[in-house]
Design a protein around this motif. Structure first.
Motif, PDB file in Angstrom:
ATOM      1  N   LEU A 114       0.836  -1.185   0.000  1.00 40.49           N
ATOM      2  CA  LEU A 114       0.000   0.000   0.000  1.00 40.49           C
ATOM      3  C   LEU A 114       0.879   1.246   0.000  1.00 40.49           C
ATOM      4  CD1 LEU A 114      -2.412  -1.149   2.859  1.00 40.49           C
ATOM      5  CD2 LEU A 114      -2.733  -1.498   0.400  1.00 40.49           C
ATOM      6  N   SER A 115       0.279   2.359  -0.367  1.00 39.87           N
ATOM      7  CA  SER A 115       1.030   3.612  -0.280  1.00 39.87           C
ATOM      8  C   SER A 115       1.115   4.076   1.169  1.00 39.87           C
ATOM      9  CB  SER A 115       0.351   4.692  -1.140  1.00 39.87           C
ATOM     10  OG  SER A 115      -0.981   4.923  -0.673  1.00 39.87           O
ATOM     11  N   SER A 116       0.029   3.833   1.935  1.00 37.14           N
ATOM     12  CA  SER A 116      -0.010   4.217   3.346  1.00 37.14           C
ATOM     13  C   SER A 116      -1.048   3.363   4.050  1.00 37.14           C
ATOM     14  CB  SER A 116      -0.370   5.701   3.482  1.00 37.14           C
ATOM     15  OG  SER A 116      -0.524   6.039   4.849  1.00 37.14           O
ATOM     16  N   PHE A 117      -0.843   3.170   5.339  1.00 43.53           N
ATOM     17  CA  PHE A 117      -1.816   2.412   6.117  1.00 43.53           C
ATOM     18  C   PHE A 117      -3.034   3.263   6.455  1.00 43.53           C
ATOM     19  CE2 PHE A 117       1.863  -0.337   7.926  1.00 43.53           C
ATOM     20  CZ  PHE A 117       1.854  -1.102   6.765  1.00 43.53           C
ATOM     21  N   ASN A 118      -2.905   4.617   6.363  1.00 47.92           N
ATOM     22  CA  ASN A 118      -4.022   5.537   6.613  1.00 47.92           C
ATOM     23  C   ASN A 118      -4.740   5.227   7.921  1.00 47.92           C
ATOM     24  OD1 ASN A 118      -3.710   7.058   4.219  1.00 47.92           O
ATOM     25  ND2 ASN A 118      -4.817   5.482   3.037  1.00 47.92           N
ATOM     26  N   SER A 119      -3.957   5.142   8.983  1.00 45.57           N
ATOM     27  CA  SER A 119      -4.544   4.804  10.276  1.00 45.57           C
ATOM     28  C   SER A 119      -3.802   5.538  11.383  1.00 45.57           C
ATOM     29  CB  SER A 119      -4.480   3.297  10.504  1.00 45.57           C
ATOM     30  OG  SER A 119      -4.901   2.961  11.809  1.00 45.57           O
ATOM     31  N   GLN A 120      -4.544   5.883  12.424  1.00 45.11           N
ATOM     32  CA  GLN A 120      -3.940   6.486  13.599  1.00 45.11           C
ATOM     33  C   GLN A 120      -3.322   5.439  14.515  1.00 45.11           C
ATOM     34  OE1 GLN A 120      -3.685   9.803  13.937  1.00 45.11           O
ATOM     35  NE2 GLN A 120      -4.746   9.988  11.963  1.00 45.11           N
ATOM     36  N   GLN A 121      -3.624   4.195  14.239  1.00 47.28           N
ATOM     37  CA  GLN A 121      -3.063   3.102  15.037  1.00 47.28           C
ATOM     38  C   GLN A 121      -1.580   2.920  14.708  1.00 47.28           C
ATOM     39  OE1 GLN A 121      -6.030   0.015  13.763  1.00 47.28           O
ATOM     40  NE2 GLN A 121      -6.125  -0.421  15.959  1.00 47.28           N
ATOM     41  N   LYS A 122      -0.895   2.286  15.637  1.00 44.66           N
ATOM     42  CA  LYS A 122       0.483   1.894  15.366  1.00 44.66           C
ATOM     43  C   LYS A 122       0.465   0.858  14.242  1.00 44.66           C
ATOM     44  CE  LYS A 122       2.166   2.630  20.084  1.00 44.66           C
ATOM     45  NZ  LYS A 122       2.808   1.999  21.272  1.00 44.66           N
ATOM     46  N   PRO A 123       1.506   0.837  13.400  1.00 45.03           N
ATOM     47  CA  PRO A 123       1.524  -0.106  12.272  1.00 45.03           C
ATOM     48  C   PRO A 123       1.278  -1.556  12.691  1.00 45.03           C
ATOM     49  CG  PRO A 123       3.295   1.478  12.036  1.00 45.03           C
ATOM     50  CD  PRO A 123       2.676   1.733  13.383  1.00 45.03           C
ATOM     51  N   GLY A 124       1.880  -1.973  13.814  1.00 44.53           N
ATOM     52  CA  GLY A 124       1.695  -3.340  14.276  1.00 44.53           C
ATOM     53  C   GLY A 124       0.255  -3.620  14.659  1.00 44.53           C
ATOM     54  N   ASP A 125      -0.386  -2.664  15.367  1.00 43.13           N
ATOM     55  CA  ASP A 125      -1.785  -2.840  15.765  1.00 43.13           C
ATOM     56  C   ASP A 125      -2.697  -2.835  14.544  1.00 43.13           C
ATOM     57  OD1 ASP A 125      -0.931  -2.880  18.384  1.00 43.13           O
ATOM     58  OD2 ASP A 125      -1.324  -0.745  18.724  1.00 43.13           O
ATOM     59  N   TRP A 126      -2.405  -1.952  13.598  1.00 45.35           N
ATOM     60  CA  TRP A 126      -3.210  -1.881  12.378  1.00 45.35           C
ATOM     61  C   TRP A 126      -3.138  -3.208  11.613  1.00 45.35           C
ATOM     62  CZ3 TRP A 126      -1.929  -2.477   7.254  1.00 45.35           C
ATOM     63  CH2 TRP A 126      -2.900  -2.108   6.319  1.00 45.35           C
ATOM     64  N   ALA A 127      -1.937  -3.733  11.445  1.00 43.57           N
ATOM     65  CA  ALA A 127      -1.755  -4.979  10.713  1.00 43.57           C
ATOM     66  C   ALA A 127      -2.452  -6.145  11.430  1.00 43.57           C
ATOM     67  CB  ALA A 127      -0.273  -5.279  10.539  1.00 43.57           C
ATOM     68  N   ALA A 128      -2.392  -6.144  12.765  1.00 43.57           N
ATOM     69  CA  ALA A 128      -3.055  -7.209  13.529  1.00 43.57           C
ATOM     70  C   ALA A 128      -4.571  -7.142  13.338  1.00 43.57           C
ATOM     71  CB  ALA A 128      -2.700  -7.092  15.007  1.00 43.57           C
ATOM     72  N   THR A 129      -5.117  -5.916  13.283  1.00 50.82           N
ATOM     73  CA  THR A 129      -6.563  -5.753  13.064  1.00 50.82           C
ATOM     74  C   THR A 129      -6.961  -6.263  11.690  1.00 50.82           C
ATOM     75  OG1 THR A 129      -6.609  -3.801  14.509  1.00 50.82           O
ATOM     76  CG2 THR A 129      -8.438  -4.077  12.971  1.00 50.82           C
ATOM     77  N   VAL A 130      -6.149  -5.933  10.683  1.00 46.81           N
ATOM     78  CA  VAL A 130      -6.426  -6.408   9.322  1.00 46.81           C
ATOM     79  C   VAL A 130      -6.372  -7.930   9.273  1.00 46.81           C
ATOM     80  CG1 VAL A 130      -5.593  -6.428   6.943  1.00 46.81           C
ATOM     81  CG2 VAL A 130      -5.591  -4.288   8.244  1.00 46.81           C
ATOM     82  N   MET A 131      -5.358  -8.523   9.923  1.00 47.57           N
ATOM     83  CA  MET A 131      -5.211  -9.980   9.931  1.00 47.57           C
ATOM     84  C   MET A 131      -6.440 -10.653  10.518  1.00 47.57           C
ATOM     85  SD  MET A 131      -3.446 -12.814   9.521  1.00 47.57           S
ATOM     86  CE  MET A 131      -1.658 -12.600   9.459  1.00 47.57           C
TER      87      MET A 131
END
Length: 268
Positions: A114-131
Motif C-alpha cells: 500500500l502507499s499508506s496504512f491511513n490509520s492512527q493506530q500503530k503499524p503493528g496494531d493496524w496490521a493485527a486488526t487487518v489480519m
C-alpha cells in the motif's frame, strides 16, 4: 580360589575353573553394551539430518481473484494486494513463491503493498486488526508494506503453530523482509521472497529440533531397556553358577560321607 601348602614351604594358589566365567561373562556384557550405545548414537546422529515437509490446503488457489473488505477500509485480494503495482513484472514470480512456500511448509502467505496504512493506530496494531478481519487459516503470515510511509510489518495469525508464533521466528521474518528494501532502488518483490525463504528455513529448523528431541527420548528408552535386560541376564547367569556350585558341593558331601563312615568303623 584356594591355597595349598607345599612340602618345600611355598604356597600354591589354586583358582577354581568356575570363577573366570564371571569375568568372561562381564566382558561380554560390556562389549554388548558398548556396541548398543554406538549403534544408538549413530541412529541419533542420522536423525538430526532428517527433515519433513508439511503440505498445506491448496483448495483456495482457484479463488485468487476473490476479495474481501476489512474493517480497516482495505480491500484484501487473495494472497497479494498491490495497489501501487510495486511488484510489476515480478508478480508471477512472487505468486509462484507463495504456492511453493505453502506446499513446503503449510504456511499461507498474504502480501499487502500500500502507499499508506491511513490509520492512527500503530503499524503493528493496524496490521493485527487487518489480519483478524480476514478470518485467516491456521499458519498464516501477512507482510504489510506502506511504501510512502516507510512502514513494514510482519504479522502471524493467532491460530498458528508454536514455532511460527515464536517471537524469534517473527523477528527473523521481519529482518529478512526488510533487507531488500534497504537497497537502492528497493526490491519490493525481494522483500516477499526473502521472507518466504526464511519461513522455509525456520520450518526446517523447527522440524529438525523436534526430530532430535524425539530421537534422544527413544535412545534413552532403548538404553534403559538394554540395561535392564543385561542386569537380568547377569542375575540369571549368576544364579545358574550358584546352583552349579551348590550341586558340586552336595555331590562332594555325598561322596565324603561313606569315607567318613569307613574311617569311623576302622577306629572302632
Amino acid at each position: 580360589m584356594s591355597t595349598t601348602n607345599r612340602e618345600d614351604g611355598k604356597t600354591t594358589i589354586v583358582v577354581l575353573a568356575s570363577e573366570p566365567s564371571y569375568s568372561a561373562f562381564g566382558n561380554m556384557v560390556r562389549k554388548w553394551l558398548v556396541c548398543a550405545i554406538c549403534a544408538l548414537a549413530a541412529v541419533a546422529m542420522n536423525a538430526m539430518w532428517i527433515t519433513a515437509n508439511a503440505y498445506g490446503d491448496n483448495s483456495s488457489d482457484s479463488s485468487d481473484s476473490s476479495s474481501s473488505s476489512t474493517d480497516s477500509g482495505v480491500t484484501i485480494t487473495e494472497n497479494i494486494t498491490d495497489t501501487e503495482n510495486l511488484l510489476g513484472s515480478h508478480a508471477a514470480e512472487v505468486t509462484d513463491a507463495i504456492a511453493k512456500t505453502e506446499k513446503e511448509t503449510g504456511v499461507h502467505v498474504h502480501l499487502l503493498y500500500l502507499s499508506s496504512f491511513n490509520s492512527q493506530q500503530k503499524p503493528g496494531d493496524w496490521a493485527a486488526t487487518v489480519m483478524e478481519s480476514m478470518n485467516p487459516k491456521p499458519n498464516t503470515v501477512m507482510l504489510a508494506v506502506a511504501s510512502n510511509d516507510g512502514n513494514l510489518v510482519v504479522v502471524v495469525s493467532k491460530n498458528s503453530d508454536k514455532w511460527l508464533l515464536d517471537n524469534k521466528t517473527v523477528d527473523k521474518l521481519s529482518e529478512a523482509a526488510q533487507q531488500p528494501l534497504l537497497e537502492n532502488p528497493p526490491s519490493w518483490s525481494g522483500a516477499a521472497t526473502a521472507m518466504m525463504d526464511q519461513i522455509v528455513k525456520s520450518k526446517k529448523a523447527s522440524t529438525s529440533s523436534s526430530t532430535v528431541i524425539v530421537g534422544i527420548i527413544i535412545m534413552g528408552v532403548v538404553l534403559v531397556a538394554l540395561v535392564i535386560i543385561i542386569v537380568v541376564m547377569v542375575v540369571i547367569h549368576r544364579r545358574k553358577e550358584i546352583k552349579k556350585d551348590s550341586k558340586a558341593e552336595l555331590q562332594d558331601d555325598i561322596q565324603e560321607t561313606p569315607r567318613r563312615a569307613r574311617h569311623s568303623r576302622k577306629h572302632e
